[in-house]
Each structure stands twice: as C-alpha cells, then as structure tokens.
Design an enzyme around this catalytic site. Structure first.
Site, mmCIF file in Angstrom:
data_model
loop_
_atom_site.group_PDB
_atom_site.id
_atom_site.type_symbol
_atom_site.label_atom_id
_atom_site.label_comp_id
_atom_site.label_asym_id
_atom_site.label_seq_id
_atom_site.Cartn_x
_atom_site.Cartn_y
_atom_site.Cartn_z
ATOM 1 N N TYR A 57 57.154 -15.525 85.905
ATOM 2 C CA TYR A 57 58.007 -16.579 85.360
ATOM 3 C C TYR A 57 59.353 -16.581 86.092
ATOM 4 O O TYR A 57 60.155 -15.668 85.948
ATOM 5 C CB TYR A 57 58.234 -16.384 83.862
ATOM 6 C CG TYR A 57 56.985 -16.438 83.012
ATOM 7 C CD1 TYR A 57 55.801 -17.013 83.494
ATOM 8 C CD2 TYR A 57 56.988 -15.927 81.724
ATOM 9 C CE1 TYR A 57 54.662 -17.069 82.712
ATOM 10 C CE2 TYR A 57 55.852 -15.984 80.926
ATOM 11 C CZ TYR A 57 54.692 -16.543 81.427
ATOM 12 O OH TYR A 57 53.561 -16.596 80.644
ATOM 13 N N HIS A 96 47.380 -10.640 83.319
ATOM 14 C CA HIS A 96 47.675 -12.064 83.152
ATOM 15 C C HIS A 96 46.446 -12.940 83.412
ATOM 16 O O HIS A 96 46.194 -13.904 82.693
ATOM 17 C CB HIS A 96 48.824 -12.460 84.085
ATOM 18 C CG HIS A 96 49.594 -13.646 83.625
ATOM 19 N ND1 HIS A 96 50.843 -13.950 84.115
ATOM 20 C CD2 HIS A 96 49.312 -14.607 82.724
ATOM 21 C CE1 HIS A 96 51.289 -15.057 83.526
ATOM 22 N NE2 HIS A 96 50.380 -15.478 82.697
ATOM 23 N N ARG A 143 51.714 -27.409 74.463
ATOM 24 C CA ARG A 143 52.740 -27.566 75.502
ATOM 25 C C ARG A 143 53.753 -28.650 75.117
ATOM 26 O O ARG A 143 54.302 -29.344 75.967
ATOM 27 C CB ARG A 143 52.111 -27.860 76.863
ATOM 28 C CG ARG A 143 51.121 -26.783 77.287
ATOM 29 C CD ARG A 143 50.686 -26.945 78.735
ATOM 30 N NE ARG A 143 49.645 -25.987 79.085
ATOM 31 C CZ ARG A 143 49.861 -24.721 79.420
ATOM 32 N NH1 ARG A 143 51.086 -24.259 79.446
ATOM 33 N NH2 ARG A 143 48.853 -23.922 79.722
ATOM 34 N N GLY A 144 53.995 -28.774 73.826
ATOM 35 C CA GLY A 144 54.986 -29.712 73.312
ATOM 36 C C GLY A 144 54.395 -30.981 72.753
ATOM 37 O O GLY A 144 55.038 -31.699 71.978
#
Length: 333
Positions: A63, A133, A216-217
């Site tokens: 990130y 990950h 994701r919103g």
C-alpha cells in the site's frame, strides 16, 4: 440514525489468540488506490478509531509501496499497546511505477526479507497478524507457511493469515501451522467466498476478515462513491463500468430502502449484514476520513430482522470483482 454523539460501544471478537474490535479499520485508502491522500486527516482518523474502540488496524507492504506502513508507524509510536496490528506480504511491485506487477513471491527467502522490511517500516518488534497477501501459484503453500511458522517461533509474528485463498489451500496451510484468519472480499455484493472458503475457515478455526465490506464504497449509497478521481483504481473494475454500474446502483437503492426501515445508512446496513453472518466474522471497512469512520462504527448498533437479512442476501451484483479474476481464484499451489 447513529450520530457522532451516540457512537456505540464496539463489541469484541477473537482472531487466533487476539481479542479485537468486531469492526476493524482498513488503511489502504490512506496511501493508495482511492485518489488523493491527506496524511493529517489519515493520522487523525487512526487516532479517533483507537479512541472509539476500533483497535484492529489492517495494512500491507504494497500500500503506497510501503508508505502506508510508515503512516501507521506515526500512530504506533505512542499507541502500540492499544493496537492489534495486521499487515501482509507477497505481492510484488513494479520498480518504476510502484504498483503491483501481477507477480507473487511466497518463497522462504522472500518471507524472511518481507517481514523484516515491514517491521522496520512499522517500527515495531512484532506483527500481531501476518498474512500471505496472495498465494504463490508456483510454490506449494506448505513451503510458504512453513517459513511463516519460523517467524512465529522467532517472535516476529504472533498469528498467521491467508488472503484470498480457496478452501483447499486453506486446509493445506492449516495442516502445517494454525491459521488464525482468512481475509477475502465479502459483502452483500461479493459472495463467492461463501462457496467453500468460509466453511473451510470455520473448519480450521480461522476467523473470516472481510475486506471491501462496503463494495469499495458502492454500498454506501453515496453519490461521491461514483465521482471518482482519475487515479482511482475502481475505474478499472467491471462493476464500476457502464451498464454494470447502472444495474448495481439499482440494487443499492434496495439496500437504501432497508436502511430507511431501521433508521440507518446503507453502509451501516451492509456492515450489519456481515456482522450478522457469525461471531467469527470481523469486517475491516476502509476509510481515510473521520466522518466515515463514525458512520461505520454506528453499524454495530443496527439490528436487522431475519427477513431483512434474507432480502439483502438475495441481491447479486453485476460484473466481476476484478478485470482478471485469476488474480484471486485458482491459487492452490
């Protein structure tokens, strides 16, 4: 509707030998993927999360090419004992762009190098929960997990997790070392994890940690969620394009109807639906702003009826989660 003055007490759940807030905080957007970053607001959001009882913070080494871990270090410097810290490794970055290059490395050599790099950036002595990950498709998962087990013995890591692993991989990993968590995308709009992986997690005693629990919103119902910056990676996702987006926004309207019935926001309803899937589910909604953090925390006070839960479970998003679903599927080496 839950307001800042009535922020509820966040209940506790377990991940391995850790006690964590039932809602965590995904930190990716503070440094990566979702448009411009505001470091001052991000640090304020992190501190307010801890003050509000949200102590489970989730980051990863990719990130912001390490910048997100360094951001968390600013808060951890004074508040390490108040935080349950999770980070991830394995996805490789393009040296020129600093973005994922589609490659994964789960070799023992990379495991050892990656954890030391994360410990340096985070400026901590131990990571509470360390995830693979993405599973390396060219290497047996037993080899990767074996190396991770050595990190636990060395005191660098407390608990192990896998991200986006399928049921078979999860079972094989757990046969080598206890797996405390399975982190996968899971929301009203992303249900494929229910096709075996959730059952496997429960079989091996792994808590399920849903990322992108708000689609994701999209599931917030906010018009700002579709007014995306040029560098917002959601522009590349099939669900956010053309007719797919139009259809999905119609489904969000149905979430909003239920939200009105329980005096909540659509995002709170989406999180409440996940929290109702079991006490072994710990969603990690991501935000980089305090106002959305407060709204998300309000979800713990939302109670949905069985009929409302069933109605939400019937919704089905249009379009794949990623342009290339091989990135998250079939990684069972």
């Amino acid at each position: 509707m839950t307001t800042p003055s009535s922020t509820p007490v966040v209940p506790r759940r377990r991940i391995g030998d850790l006690e964590v807030s039932a809602l965590g905080l995904g930190c990716m957007g503070m440094s990566f993927a979702y448009g411009p970053a505001d470091q001052t607001e991000a640090v304020a959001t992190l501190n307010q999360a801890i003050d509000s009882g949200v102590d489970f913070l989730d980051t990863a080494d990719i990130y912001g090419a390490g910048a997100n871990e360094e951001l968390l270090a600013q808060v951890l410097a004074d508040r390490r004992d108040e935080v349950v810290l999770a980070t991830k490794f394995g996805i490789l970055l393009d040296e020129e762009t600093g973005r994922p290059n589609g490659q994964v490395d789960g070799s023992p050599e990379y495991v050892r190098a990656a954890v030391d790099a994360s410990l340096r950036r985070l400026d901590v002595d131990v990571i509470d929960l360390y995830y693979v990950h993405r599973v390396d498709p060219n290497r047996p998962i037993e080899e990767t997990v074996g190396a991770l087990g050595e990190l636990v013995q060395a005191g660098k890591v407390r608990n192990l997790g896998l991200s986006e692993a399928n049921a078979a991989t999860l079972r094989r990993a757990a046969a080598v070392h206890p797996i405390a968590a399975l982190q996968s995308e899971w929301s009203i709009f992303s249900r494929d994890v229910e096709m075996g992986a959730v059952d496997a997690a429960r079989e091996v005693g792994a808590t399920v940690v849903p990322y992108s629990p708000l689609g994701r919103g999209l599931l917030t119902g906010s018009s700002s969620a579709t007014d995306l910056a040029d560098n917002d990676f959601r522009r590349t996702l099939p669900r956010w394009q053309g007719e797919n987006l139009d259809r999905n926004l119609e489904l969000v309207a149905r979430v909003r109807t239920i939200a009105e019935e329980v005096d909540a926001t659509p995002g709170q309803v989406a999180l409440a639906w996940l929290l109702a899937q079991g006490d072994d589910v710990v969603p990690i909604p991501g935000t980089k702003r305090r106002k959305y953090l407060v709204e998300n925390i309000g979800a713990v006070a939302v109670e949905l009826t069985p009929a409302q839960l069933d109605s939400l479970s019937e919704l089905e998003a249009v379009g794949d989660r990623y342009p290339d679903m091989d990135w998250v599927a079939g990684r069972s080496a």
